[in-house]
Enzyme design. Structure first.
Site, short mmCIF file in Angstrom:
data_model
loop_
_atom_site.label_atom_id
_atom_site.label_comp_id
_atom_site.label_asym_id
_atom_site.label_seq_id
_atom_site.Cartn_x
_atom_site.Cartn_y
_atom_site.Cartn_z
N LYS A 9 46.67 38.54 49.56
CA LYS A 9 46.46 39.37 50.76
C LYS A 9 47.88 39.19 51.47
O LYS A 9 48.76 38.45 51.16
CB LYS A 9 45.47 38.72 51.73
CG LYS A 9 45.75 37.22 52.24
CD LYS A 9 46.79 37.31 53.45
CE LYS A 9 47.20 35.67 53.91
NZ LYS A 9 48.21 35.75 54.86
N PRO A 93 52.42 33.77 43.66
CA PRO A 93 53.24 32.76 43.76
C PRO A 93 52.44 31.70 44.67
O PRO A 93 51.72 31.91 45.76
CB PRO A 93 54.52 33.38 44.44
CG PRO A 93 54.41 34.87 44.05
CD PRO A 93 52.86 35.31 43.92
N ALA A 95 52.38 28.59 47.63
CA ALA A 95 52.98 28.49 48.91
C ALA A 95 53.81 29.47 49.35
O ALA A 95 54.74 29.28 49.65
CB ALA A 95 53.82 26.94 48.83
N LEU A 98 50.42 34.42 50.80
CA LEU A 98 49.69 35.41 50.03
C LEU A 98 48.09 34.74 49.94
O LEU A 98 47.58 35.75 49.31
CB LEU A 98 50.34 35.88 48.71
CG LEU A 98 51.97 36.65 49.03
CD1 LEU A 98 52.43 36.70 47.69
CD2 LEU A 98 51.66 37.78 49.87
N GLY A 101 45.56 30.26 47.02
CA GLY A 101 44.74 29.17 46.69
C GLY A 101 43.51 29.56 47.52
O GLY A 101 42.39 29.25 46.89
N SER A 102 43.49 30.10 48.64
CA SER A 102 42.25 30.58 49.23
C SER A 102 41.42 31.61 48.54
O SER A 102 40.40 31.90 48.39
CB SER A 102 42.70 31.30 50.74
OG SER A 102 43.21 30.22 51.46
N SER A 103 42.44 32.43 47.86
CA SER A 103 41.66 33.66 47.12
C SER A 103 41.12 33.22 46.03
O SER A 103 39.73 33.25 45.40
CB SER A 103 42.67 34.66 46.68
OG SER A 103 42.00 36.06 46.24
N ASP A 135 41.79 31.08 55.53
CA ASP A 135 41.91 32.43 54.85
C ASP A 135 40.82 32.45 53.92
O ASP A 135 40.77 33.71 53.28
CB ASP A 135 43.36 32.64 54.01
CG ASP A 135 44.14 32.86 55.20
OD1 ASP A 135 44.07 33.31 56.33
OD2 ASP A 135 45.39 32.73 54.77
#
Length: 288
Positions: A9, A93, A95, A98, A101-103, A135
């Protein structure tokens, strides 16, 4: 193995309104998904364990991993005896601002909803996601949305007009906690969330470009001057509008033609190793 796409995102706006009694910041941000995605592979295990598999050495393979937390949350909540191997193929990428990790966590929730026949709605999955990270709820839905609260309250918006997005990430990681901790709310210039919503609803690309704003830029710029350099170079190479995403350090530029997108991309390659040209997705995820 069941595969689920986990798109990145970007923040078209990111505003911080005040610090809450629970020590989180009250945010107001407009996010949209782009066509840069991790791929999550889910395979049932008979031993009841959750295993993270990734070729990327920076991806944690234990309970620090958001995808692990997502699987454990569903397993514990619904009494699932079966385990799962979660293969994470990274393209986003780490950290980077974007929501990679949440996605990954959101894709795991959607995939396991299918694999384990839980029949949960997106709203129910997003509610679970909010317990993992700010997120994750947005990433469960995908598309374009206004996020408020800690970022877990999601209001769907139409997809913005399609355009090219150039993403550039310098070789640094940024601590979100450090950036928020360094934010001074007095005297900051707030982006106009209402104006951005109007621009999206009217499909007005020029107004979208004018309305970009992120109050965390000033903090990250002081901590990491190389982020400023990338933003300036992206502007110099001809992007229509440029902004840092999330707490950084990734900077994105919007361009309405492929030719100019290629020109900006080629120009940035001299300053930054990780550069991508992608499209906005903007549409919500179907239920996995």
């Amino acid at each position: 193995m069941l595969y689920v796409k986990a798109p990145a995102k970007i923040n078209l706006t990111l505003d911080v309104l005040y610090k809450r009694p629970d020590h989180y910041h009250e945010v107001e941000m407009i996010m949209t998904t782009v066509d840069l995605a991790d791929r999550i592979g889910l395979e049932p295990r008979k031993d009841g364990q959750i295993k993270i598999i990734s070729a990327d050495r920076f991806v944690p393979d234990d309970e620090r991993n958001f995808a692990y937390q997502a699987a454990k949350l569903l397993k514990d909540t619904y009494g699932i005896a079966e385990g799962v191997s979660i293969k994470i193929e990274k393209e986003i990428p780490i950290a980077a601002g974007l929501a990679g990790g949440s996605s990954d966590a959101a894709a795991t929730l959607r995939g396991l909803n299918d694999m384990w026949d839980l029949n949960l709605t997106l709203d129910e999955l997003a509610e679970h996601g909010s317990k993992i990270g700010s997120d994750v709820s947005f990433c469960v839905y995908g598309g374009t949305a206004l996020a408020t609260g800690r970022g877990e309250k999601i209001e769907e918006l139409p997809a913005p007009p399609t355009c090219w997005v150039i993403l550039a990430k310098p070789k640094i990681g940024v601590s979100t906690a450090e950036v928020y901790g360094g934010l001074k709310l007095e005297g900051i210039k707030h982006p106009s969330t209402k104006q951005m919503i109007k621009a999206i609803e009217q499909q007005n690309y020029e107004l979208i470009c004018e309305s970009l704003g992120n109050v965390l830029e000033t903090v990250t710029f002081k901590l990491h001057p190389e982020v400023v350099t990338i933003k300036e170079q992206m502007q110099r190479f001809g992007a229509d509008a440029v902004l840092m995403s999330g707490s950084g350090p990734t900077v994105f530029g919007l361009v309405d033609s492929e030719t100019r997108a290629t020109r900006v991309y080629n120009g940035l390659r001299g300053f930054c190793e990780e550069v991508y040209v992608v499209r906005m997705l903007g549409e919500r995820n179907p239920l996995a």
